[in-house]
Design a protein around this motif. Structure first.
Motif, PDB file in Angstrom:
ATOM      1  N   ALA A  13       0.738  -1.459  -0.343  1.00  0.00           N
ATOM      2  CA  ALA A  13       0.090   0.016   0.187  1.00  0.00           C
ATOM      3  C   ALA A  13       0.947   0.998  -0.402  1.00  0.00           C
ATOM      4  CB  ALA A  13      -0.973  -0.003   1.038  1.00  0.00           C
ATOM      5  N   SER A  14       2.641   1.023   0.796  1.00  0.00           N
ATOM      6  CA  SER A  14       2.872   2.716   1.067  1.00  0.00           C
ATOM      7  C   SER A  14       4.243   2.037   0.347  1.00  0.00           C
ATOM      8  CB  SER A  14       3.127   2.878   1.712  1.00  0.00           C
ATOM      9  OG  SER A  14       4.115   3.737   2.426  1.00  0.00           O
ATOM     10  N   ALA A  15       5.181   2.621  -0.767  1.00  0.00           N
ATOM     11  CA  ALA A  15       6.095   2.871  -1.568  1.00  0.00           C
ATOM     12  C   ALA A  15       7.503   1.804  -0.643  1.00  0.00           C
ATOM     13  CB  ALA A  15       6.792   3.972  -2.373  1.00  0.00           C
ATOM     14  N   VAL A  16       8.156   1.548  -0.699  1.00  0.00           N
ATOM     15  CA  VAL A  16       9.462   0.643  -0.340  1.00  0.00           C
ATOM     16  C   VAL A  16      10.288   1.879   0.101  1.00  0.00           C
ATOM     17  CG1 VAL A  16      11.168  -1.095   0.203  1.00  0.00           C
ATOM     18  CG2 VAL A  16       9.182  -1.913  -0.893  1.00  0.00           C
TER      19      VAL A  16
ATOM     20  N   ARG B 190      14.040  -3.179   4.974  1.00  0.00           N
ATOM     21  CA  ARG B 190      14.052  -3.357   6.800  1.00  0.00           C
ATOM     22  C   ARG B 190      12.227  -2.977   5.904  1.00  0.00           C
ATOM     23  NH1 ARG B 190      19.031  -1.050   8.941  1.00  0.00           N
ATOM     24  NH2 ARG B 190      18.663   0.648   7.296  1.00  0.00           N
ATOM     25  N   ASP B 191      11.295  -2.462   5.528  1.00  0.00           N
ATOM     26  CA  ASP B 191      10.295  -1.876   5.236  1.00  0.00           C
ATOM     27  C   ASP B 191       9.539  -2.452   5.028  1.00  0.00           C
ATOM     28  OD1 ASP B 191       8.447   0.420   5.609  1.00  0.00           O
ATOM     29  OD2 ASP B 191       9.113   1.181   3.948  1.00  0.00           O
ATOM     30  N   VAL B 192       8.474  -2.544   5.783  1.00  0.00           N
ATOM     31  CA  VAL B 192       7.559  -3.679   5.795  1.00  0.00           C
ATOM     32  C   VAL B 192       6.926  -4.476   5.268  1.00  0.00           C
ATOM     33  CG1 VAL B 192       5.275  -3.962   6.176  1.00  0.00           C
ATOM     34  CG2 VAL B 192       5.692  -1.881   6.225  1.00  0.00           C
ATOM     35  N   ALA B 193       6.820  -4.711   3.995  1.00  0.00           N
ATOM     36  CA  ALA B 193       6.823  -5.992   3.345  1.00  0.00           C
ATOM     37  C   ALA B 193       8.348  -6.655   2.946  1.00  0.00           C
ATOM     38  CB  ALA B 193       6.712  -5.373   1.277  1.00  0.00           C
TER      39      ALA B 193
ATOM     40  N   MET C 241       9.476 -11.168  -4.793  1.00  0.00           N
ATOM     41  CA  MET C 241       8.926  -9.576  -5.349  1.00  0.00           C
ATOM     42  C   MET C 241       8.587  -8.355  -3.608  1.00  0.00           C
ATOM     43  SD  MET C 241      10.281  -9.794  -9.023  1.00  0.00           S
ATOM     44  CE  MET C 241       9.386 -11.102  -9.444  1.00  0.00           C
ATOM     45  N   VAL C 242       9.036  -7.576  -3.894  1.00  0.00           N
ATOM     46  CA  VAL C 242       7.908  -6.697  -3.322  1.00  0.00           C
ATOM     47  C   VAL C 242       7.967  -5.560  -4.881  1.00  0.00           C
ATOM     48  CG1 VAL C 242       7.584  -4.119  -1.956  1.00  0.00           C
ATOM     49  CG2 VAL C 242       7.846  -7.358  -1.538  1.00  0.00           C
ATOM     50  N   LEU C 243       6.481  -5.298  -5.496  1.00  0.00           N
ATOM     51  CA  LEU C 243       7.092  -4.416  -6.255  1.00  0.00           C
ATOM     52  C   LEU C 243       6.814  -2.682  -6.398  1.00  0.00           C
ATOM     53  CD1 LEU C 243       3.962  -6.691  -7.738  1.00  0.00           C
ATOM     54  CD2 LEU C 243       6.064  -6.965  -8.217  1.00  0.00           C
ATOM     55  N   PRO C 244       7.169  -2.209  -6.889  1.00  0.00           N
ATOM     56  CA  PRO C 244       7.407  -0.997  -6.801  1.00  0.00           C
ATOM     57  C   PRO C 244       5.831  -0.221  -7.455  1.00  0.00           C
ATOM     58  CG  PRO C 244       8.415  -1.919  -9.379  1.00  0.00           C
ATOM     59  CD  PRO C 244       7.937  -2.760  -8.690  1.00  0.00           C
ATOM     60  N   GLY C 245       5.952   0.731  -7.241  1.00  0.00           N
ATOM     61  CA  GLY C 245       4.677   1.548  -7.227  1.00  0.00           C
ATOM     62  C   GLY C 245       4.171   1.831  -9.036  1.00  0.00           C
ATOM     63  N   CYS C 246       4.917   1.698  -9.538  1.00  0.00           N
ATOM     64  CA  CYS C 246       4.645   1.469 -11.351  1.00  0.00           C
ATOM     65  C   CYS C 246       3.968   1.080 -11.637  1.00  0.00           C
ATOM     66  CB  CYS C 246       5.654   2.203 -11.989  1.00  0.00           C
ATOM     67  SG  CYS C 246       7.353   0.381 -11.666  1.00  0.00           S
ATOM     68  N   ALA C 247       4.084  -1.080 -10.692  1.00  0.00           N
ATOM     69  CA  ALA C 247       3.549  -1.850 -11.766  1.00  0.00           C
ATOM     70  C   ALA C 247       2.196  -2.102 -11.373  1.00  0.00           C
ATOM     71  CB  ALA C 247       3.218  -2.521 -10.270  1.00  0.00           C
ATOM     72  N   ARG C 248       1.415  -0.988 -10.407  1.00  0.00           N
ATOM     73  CA  ARG C 248      -0.346  -0.724 -10.468  1.00  0.00           C
ATOM     74  C   ARG C 248      -0.601  -0.114 -12.207  1.00  0.00           C
ATOM     75  NH1 ARG C 248      -2.656  -1.159  -5.511  1.00  0.00           N
ATOM     76  NH2 ARG C 248      -1.043  -1.149  -3.691  1.00  0.00           N
ATOM     77  N   SER C 249       0.129   0.339 -12.761  1.00  0.00           N
ATOM     78  CA  SER C 249       0.155   0.319 -13.961  1.00  0.00           C
ATOM     79  C   SER C 249       0.875  -0.611 -15.187  1.00  0.00           C
ATOM     80  CB  SER C 249       0.713   2.305 -14.960  1.00  0.00           C
ATOM     81  OG  SER C 249       1.188   2.426 -15.737  1.00  0.00           O
ATOM     82  N   PRO C 250      -0.223  -0.411 -16.410  1.00  0.00           N
ATOM     83  CA  PRO C 250       0.001  -1.349 -16.879  1.00  0.00           C
ATOM     84  C   PRO C 250       1.145  -1.678 -18.311  1.00  0.00           C
ATOM     85  CG  PRO C 250      -1.985  -0.222 -17.892  1.00  0.00           C
ATOM     86  CD  PRO C 250      -1.300  -0.217 -16.348  1.00  0.00           C
ATOM     87  N   LYS C 251       1.445   0.053 -18.050  1.00  0.00           N
ATOM     88  CA  LYS C 251       3.331   0.512 -18.938  1.00  0.00           C
ATOM     89  C   LYS C 251       4.297  -0.124 -17.869  1.00  0.00           C
ATOM     90  CE  LYS C 251       0.593   5.187 -19.682  1.00  0.00           C
ATOM     91  NZ  LYS C 251       0.327   6.685 -19.629  1.00  0.00           N
ATOM     92  N   VAL C 252       4.593  -0.053 -19.395  1.00  0.00           N
ATOM     93  CA  VAL C 252       6.015  -1.511 -18.989  1.00  0.00           C
ATOM     94  C   VAL C 252       6.218  -0.784 -18.136  1.00  0.00           C
ATOM     95  CG1 VAL C 252       8.201  -1.988 -20.098  1.00  0.00           C
ATOM     96  CG2 VAL C 252       6.277  -2.300 -21.939  1.00  0.00           C
TER      97      VAL C 252
END
Length: 540
Positions: free
Chosen positions: A235-238, A242-245, A280-291
């Motif tokens: 829900a929040s960017a890493v 050692r962050d949450v995700a 993997m913990v995904l970057p926030g941009c992974a919510r978009s379909p763009k490359v």
């Protein structure tokens, strides 16, 4: 090889350098002159001809290209026949192409007569895509250089194709108070689309609080469900390893191998592992379909190509994705000046929803108007799936009870056309729809109004496979080898479809044009399931 003006007395067996038009025939460039050809030249008033004469040890261009291509063959890599000194290498399946750039450079530096051009390393390819082309420049090459080239190509793989594996993927989507449900669902669907495009399947996603313990427990449940890859969409960017995700991956028994990557967008990807399962913990941009950088990592894992911290750190060259063709503009405002290379124009493919039938097998009910638990008529769900895809425009063909169908679809951005002779059968609806399509569409997805389980992701996979120039002009979904719907037809078949009559569709045309047909295997049976009887509705 001797090249230049050649007296006709010495021209037999020589290779003609330029096309010559004679009174009664044409001798094309590359023709090996025989006695008849020499006599035709003499009769046409020629005393000499510009040609190439092979010397001892020289190898003709087609034979040289043929031998180089054979030395390059590897599993799942096919080839065309040699012609004009050229052979193309083709993919036999979808997968990730690996190219030994150093070997290709050494080969191209060997002799100016021999060249090899390839797609970039780590290119995603589909069946029949061209991977590389061997081109012999002159009419013949020195045999010694060819022997060295063959030895180089046999000794190492200049090309290798790694097919995508049908992995099961588990996704955890964490949530914070106040997050919009649409944001979460859009992220889940973007991930599902990526996974299905690589022949994978996504397990039912886990949604939980953005807390280390909750995410770790969700990861454990997905592992028990058979996940072969684990993803966390936080829900929040890493901001730290050692962050949450990332901490949740460690709590679930895993390790963090690398945080960050030199790819933008995608910088904040976190790569880990739980046992042998990539996590993997995904970057926030992974919510978009763009490359973004996540796509690069996902493709390698599906292809069975190891992704190590060192591999991530070597992605910087070419890692600025903001201005590539698939993402032509930056995430902020568009620049004042146009990009150097214009983005490739996407093919315009319409969706044609056939909703004119009389529902005779379900009388007195109209199956298209049967509502789901949310109160949406079946035809509305089909149309919404079409609208959620990249197909445009969406055109609906009405017939039986057209007023009710039009009312059910009111407010949706669709075009309507009415098949006056719908009672004559399926072909009448199909022809009415084809005739009403805009003149600039390059293809059409023919969708049946009683198949609500065909998702937008499935439709987009069919659209992505459509490439008439590469021989993929009819795109048909399959499940476990069985043919399904919808079928995508290129414009070249519109005339044939307009000539169909009776209560039949266009399926028979696939047998007549098998060379233009391409099957896309799907991960579920939604492309096979229509609901045209009371019994099948119970299953829905």
């Amino acid at each position: 090889m001797i090249f230049g003006p050649t007296p006709l007395a010495e021209a037999r067996g020589a290779v003609l350098a330029h096309t010559l038009r004679l009174p009664n025939r044409v001798l094309k460039k590359g023709t090996v002159l025989d006695a008849e050809g020499v006599e035709a030249l003499r009769a046409g008033g020629h005393a000499e001809v510009v040609a190439a004469r092979l010397e001892s040890g020289d190898v003709p261009e087609d034979e040289a290209a043929d031998r180089m291509a054979n030395a390059m063959l590897r599993p799942l890599v096919a080839r065309t026949r040699a012609a004009t000194g050229r052979v193309n290498l083709l993919a036999e399946t979808a997968g990730l192409l690996r190219v030994d750039a150093a070997l290709v450079d050494r080969l191209n530096a060997l002799d100016e007569s021999l060249t090899l051009a390839t797609l970039p390393d780590f290119t995603v390819v589909q069946p029949k895509d061209m991977l590389a082309t061997v081109k012999v420049i002159p009419f013949a090459v020195p045999g010694g250089a060819l022997h060295v080239a063959e030895a180089m190509l046999r000794g190492a793989a200049a090309l290798s194709l790694h097919p995508f594996r049908p992995l099961k993927v588990g996704l955890v989507s964490s949530e914070l108070p106040g997050m919009k449900d649409a944001v979460i669902e859009n992220g889940i669907e973007a991930t599902r689309t990526r996974i299905e495009a690589l022949a994978g399947t996504m397990l039912p996603p886990e949604r939980c609080a953005h807390e280390t313990a909750a995410i770790a427990e969700a990861l454990g449940r997905l592992r028990k469900a058979g996940a072969e890859m684990l993803l966390v969409m936080g829900a929040s960017a890493v901001v730290d390893r050692r962050d949450v995700a990332p901490a949740a991956i460690i709590r679930a028994g895993g390790t963090i191998e690398h945080f960050g990557m030199p790819v933008d967008p995608g910088n904040l990807l976190c790569l880990g592992r739980i046992g042998e399962t990539p996590a993997m913990v995904l970057p926030g941009c992974a919510r978009s379909p763009k490359v973004n950088g996540f796509d690069w990592v996902l493709e390698r894992i599906f292809a069975g190509v190891p992704v190590s911290p060192k591999a991530l750190m070597r992605m910087g060259v070419g890692g600025l994705l903001k201005e590539i063709e698939t993402r032509p503009l930056p995430r902020g405002e568009a620049p004042r000046t146009a990009p150097v290379a214009a983005p490739r124009r996407p093919r315009r493919v319409a969706a044609l929803v056939l909703a004119a039938g009389r529902s005779r097998r379900m009388a007195p009910l109209n199956k298209l108007m049967v509502s789901d638990r949310e109160g949406r008529p079946m035809v509305a769900r089909v149309v919404e799936n079409a609208l959620a895809s990249r197909a445009r425009p969406v055109l609906v063909v009405t017939g039986h009870e057209h007023e009710r169908v039009e009312e059910a679809l009111s407010g949706r951005p669709v075009l309507m056309t009415h098949a006056e002779d719908y009672a004559e059968g399926l072909s009448a609806s199909l022809k009415a729809g084809i005739a009403a399509l805009p003149p600039d569409v390059e293809g059409v997805l023919v969708m049946l109004g009683d198949m609500p389980l065909v998702s937008a992701a499935v439709l987009d996979r069919l659209l992505a496979a459509f490439d008439p120039e590469e021989g993929r002009a009819i795109i048909q979904p399959t499940f476990r080898g069985k043919q399904g719907n919808p079928v995508l037809w290129g414009r070249e078949f519109f005339e044939a479809i307009l000539g169909i009559s009776g209560d039949v569709g266009a399926r028979h045309l696939t047998g007549l044009h098998a060379d233009r047909l391409f099957n896309v295997e799907m991960s579920d049976d939604g492309v096979l399931r229509d609901f045209d009887t009371a019994d099948t509705l119970k299953g829905l």
